[in-house]
Design a protein around this motif. Structure first.
Motif, mmCIF file in Angstrom:
data_model
loop_
_atom_site.group_PDB
_atom_site.id
_atom_site.type_symbol
_atom_site.label_atom_id
_atom_site.label_comp_id
_atom_site.label_asym_id
_atom_site.label_seq_id
_atom_site.Cartn_x
_atom_site.Cartn_y
_atom_site.Cartn_z
ATOM 1 N N SER A 300 0.850 -1.188 0.000
ATOM 2 C CA SER A 300 0.000 0.000 0.000
ATOM 3 C C SER A 300 0.886 1.238 0.000
ATOM 4 N N GLN A 301 0.249 2.404 -0.186
ATOM 5 C CA GLN A 301 0.972 3.670 -0.185
ATOM 6 C C GLN A 301 1.209 4.189 1.230
ATOM 7 N N GLY A 302 0.337 3.808 2.151
ATOM 8 C CA GLY A 302 0.405 4.364 3.498
ATOM 9 C C GLY A 302 1.384 3.661 4.411
ATOM 10 N N VAL A 303 2.660 3.655 4.040
ATOM 11 C CA VAL A 303 3.702 3.027 4.857
ATOM 12 C C VAL A 303 4.838 4.021 5.063
ATOM 13 N N ASN A 304 5.765 3.676 5.952
ATOM 14 C CA ASN A 304 6.977 4.482 6.142
ATOM 15 C C ASN A 304 8.134 3.508 6.371
ATOM 16 N N ILE A 305 8.735 3.058 5.275
ATOM 17 C CA ILE A 305 9.797 2.047 5.329
ATOM 18 C C ILE A 305 11.038 2.626 4.651
ATOM 19 N N SER A 306 12.135 2.733 5.390
ATOM 20 C CA SER A 306 13.349 3.319 4.830
ATOM 21 C C SER A 306 14.021 2.341 3.868
ATOM 22 N N ASN A 307 14.960 2.856 3.082
ATOM 23 C CA ASN A 307 15.690 2.008 2.131
ATOM 24 C C ASN A 307 16.513 0.941 2.847
ATOM 25 N N LYS A 308 17.084 1.303 4.007
ATOM 26 C CA LYS A 308 17.817 0.312 4.801
ATOM 27 C C LYS A 308 16.879 -0.798 5.255
ATOM 28 N N GLU A 309 15.697 -0.411 5.738
ATOM 29 C CA GLU A 309 14.732 -1.403 6.219
ATOM 30 C C GLU A 309 14.253 -2.311 5.091
ATOM 31 N N ARG A 310 14.156 -1.788 3.894
ATOM 32 C CA ARG A 310 13.757 -2.608 2.750
ATOM 33 C C ARG A 310 14.827 -3.656 2.449
ATOM 34 N N ALA A 311 16.081 -3.229 2.545
ATOM 35 C CA ALA A 311 17.169 -4.184 2.326
ATOM 36 C C ALA A 311 17.159 -5.266 3.404
ATOM 37 N N VAL A 322 16.520 -9.692 -4.483
ATOM 38 C CA VAL A 322 15.677 -8.556 -4.122
ATOM 39 C C VAL A 322 15.579 -7.656 -5.350
ATOM 40 N N ILE A 323 14.346 -7.358 -5.752
ATOM 41 C CA ILE A 323 14.108 -6.529 -6.936
ATOM 42 C C ILE A 323 13.484 -5.210 -6.487
ATOM 43 N N HIS A 324 14.243 -4.128 -6.591
ATOM 44 C CA HIS A 324 13.738 -2.792 -6.270
ATOM 45 C C HIS A 324 13.179 -2.176 -7.553
ATOM 46 N N LEU A 325 11.888 -1.858 -7.568
ATOM 47 C CA LEU A 325 11.229 -1.312 -8.755
ATOM 48 C C LEU A 325 11.199 0.214 -8.700
ATOM 49 N N TRP A 389 23.053 -1.956 1.917
ATOM 50 C CA TRP A 389 22.712 -2.678 3.147
ATOM 51 C C TRP A 389 22.364 -4.149 2.873
ATOM 52 N N SER A 390 22.362 -4.518 1.615
ATOM 53 C CA SER A 390 21.921 -5.874 1.274
ATOM 54 C C SER A 390 23.048 -6.897 1.442
ATOM 55 N N GLU A 391 22.682 -8.068 1.955
ATOM 56 C CA GLU A 391 23.617 -9.203 2.082
ATOM 57 C C GLU A 391 23.258 -10.313 1.105
ATOM 58 N N VAL A 392 22.202 -10.072 0.307
ATOM 59 C CA VAL A 392 21.762 -11.044 -0.698
ATOM 60 C C VAL A 392 21.698 -10.320 -2.040
ATOM 61 N N PRO A 393 21.723 -11.047 -3.165
ATOM 62 C CA PRO A 393 21.710 -10.389 -4.486
ATOM 63 C C PRO A 393 20.541 -9.407 -4.611
ATOM 64 N N ALA A 394 20.849 -8.193 -5.035
ATOM 65 C CA ALA A 394 19.826 -7.148 -5.117
ATOM 66 C C ALA A 394 20.119 -6.233 -6.294
ATOM 67 N N ILE A 395 19.066 -5.785 -6.947
ATOM 68 C CA ILE A 395 19.200 -4.852 -8.070
ATOM 69 C C ILE A 395 18.078 -3.823 -8.025
ATOM 70 N N TYR A 396 18.325 -2.699 -8.673
ATOM 71 C CA TYR A 396 17.275 -1.737 -8.978
ATOM 72 C C TYR A 396 16.960 -1.908 -10.457
ATOM 73 N N ILE A 397 15.681 -1.806 -10.827
ATOM 74 C CA ILE A 397 15.336 -1.683 -12.241
ATOM 75 C C ILE A 397 14.565 -0.390 -12.426
ATOM 76 N N GLU A 398 15.133 0.491 -13.254
ATOM 77 C CA GLU A 398 14.462 1.722 -13.655
ATOM 78 C C GLU A 398 13.688 1.360 -14.922
ATOM 79 N N MET A 399 12.363 1.227 -14.787
ATOM 80 C CA MET A 399 11.557 0.590 -15.830
ATOM 81 C C MET A 399 11.246 1.488 -17.024
#
Length: 432
Positions: A300-311, A322-325, A389-399
């Motif tokens: 949902s939109q109504g959250v407050n999760i930092s980038n570190k917390e997402r990692a 981990v796929i960051h969209l 902050w990631s310890e597992v494979p992670a990427i950003y995709i700029e779509m």
């Protein structure tokens, strides 16, 4: 009978006949006058007609006696007009004049997508992306004219002058002015707030005693766990950004905003956070149908999760990927998609460089093949908190660029979003 008497008789007859004829004529004229006097026309109190309306001349008549013949009102011409009405009874008629004035009292209308906007330091600012419409109720859309080309007698246009400097924090006001065909003027203001610069500090070398376990483990190569098919999907941004700061990586003195506000679609006006969420939910469904275990950082939109917390969500669930969209923002001509992976010399997570790079290459290849969006390849960075902050494979995709009208429309089209999800899923399949 004498001649004299004959003459008197004839004259008497002539007088009598002439009197009868005269009386008849007088009677007829008197009747006509009475009919003409009975022909009346009174008007309403309305003497001002609004420009461009469908006002009929009959609407201005309060009362009439006889058959009315009314003129046409030219409501597209500003100024005074004399209307000639005709009222008839039988063959008799009278003409009545009525003076009106056509006025344009309606101001043009300016619609903005929002009344205020907050930009990160250094962001691009394009006023036109915040203009929904500028139009006159009668004459339609007004034409944009740059401030330096506006003439003294210019009409039917809109303009604005922007002094927004995204390299200088502060609050700015961009005043948009609209002038219609009849010189009615209106103004609307967009408030623009530019955030303070988050300065990138030089990371100081740590002593061996202060090195964290996370940074020391970055030299170790990541090894995938067999049969691990846990995928974390992170729809970038959220309903409201969070400008509070957090370190960009384990042990870092450099800090960045926890969550940036994100871009906004140039033509759709849809925020990046909504676009990434819609595609993220479709990607979840697609991956689950292919047998993956999927974890969403948000639904949902109504959250407050930092980038570190997402990692950390990826780390805590030992995710295989981990796929960051995200969606890109630049000029209206910029187009294409790309993926981002940690650089080989990343001081925080070099251990996942190889696996993340391979994941990034597979995803961008499959995504562009499925969607037809131009590939801008893979880039490698050390400044993204979600990767560092990631310890597992992670990427950003700029779509794609939502500052490009075409790609903005595509990325917010339901059917095309499904293609996006399928393309990313194809890349994950290829990675495994």
């Amino acid at each position: 009978m004498t001649k004299k008497k004959w003459i008197i008789l004839i004259l008497s007859i002539v007088i009598v006949v002439a009197g009868g004829i005269g009386g008849y004529i007088w009677y007829q004229n008197d009747q006509k006058q009475k009919i003409l006097d009975s022909i009346q026309l009174t008007f309403t109190d309305q003497t001002v007609i609004e420009y461009g309306t469908n006002c009929q001349a009959e609407e201005l008549v309060a009362k009439q006696s006889g058959q009315l013949s009314a003129p046409q009102i030219d409501t597209m011409t500003i100024g005074k007009q004399t209307l000639e009405y005709k009222v008839s009874k039988g063959e008799l008629s009278k003409t009545f004049s009525h003076e009106i004035e056509v006025k344009d009292t309606q101001l043009p209308e300016i619609k903005l997508t929002k009344e205020s906007v907050t930009l990160d330091y250094g962001d691009q600012f394009d006023m036109k992306k915040y203009i929904e419409s500028v139009r006159d109720k009668v004459d339609g859309d007004l034409t944009y004219v740059s401030q330096d080309k506006v003439k003294d007698d210019q009409n039917n246009y809109y303009t604005y002058e922007s002094n927004v400097n995204t390299k200088k924090a502060g609050t700015y006001k961009v005043v948009l002015k609209a002038v219609d065909k009849n010189q009615n003027k209106v103004e609307k203001t967009l408030k623009v707030t530019v955030k303070e610069e988050v300065k990138e500090e030089v990371i100081k070398p740590q002593s061996s005693s202060s090195t964290t376990s996370s940074s020391s483990s970055s030299s170790k190569q990541y090894v995938a766990s067999p049969n691990n098919k846990v995928i974390v999907i992170d729809p970038g941004h959220q309903g409201q950004g969070n400008s509070s700061l957090e370190p960009i990586g384990p042990g870092a003195s450099t800090k960045k905003a926890k969550v940036a506000g994100g871009a906004t679609g140039t033509s759709t006006g849809i925020p990046e956070s909504q676009t990434t969420l819609e595609i993220g939910l479709k990607l979840r469904n697609e991956l689950q149908s292919r047998g993956y275990t999927v974890i969403m950082t948000r639904t949902s939109q109504g959250v407050n999760i930092s980038n570190k917390e997402r990692a950390m969500i990826g780390n805590n669930n030992n995710a295989a990927a981990v796929i960051h969209l995200h969606c890109d923002g630049a000029g209206s001509s910029a187009r294409g998609a790309h993926t981002i992976a940690p650089a080989s010399d990343n001081p925080y997570c070099s251990s996942i460089y190889s696996a993340s790079s391979r994941l990034a290459q597979n995803v961008i290849s499959s995504y562009c093949a499925k969607t037809g969006i131009k590939s801008r390849g893979v880039s490698y960075r050390n400044d993204l908190s979600g990767l560092n902050w990631s310890e597992v494979p992670a990427i950003y995709i700029e779509m794609g660029f939502i500052t490009n009208p075409t790609e903005d429309q595509l990325l917010n089209d339901d059917a095309f979003q499904t293609k996006c999800a399928q393309g990313i899923a194809d890349g994950i399949d290829a990675y495994f």
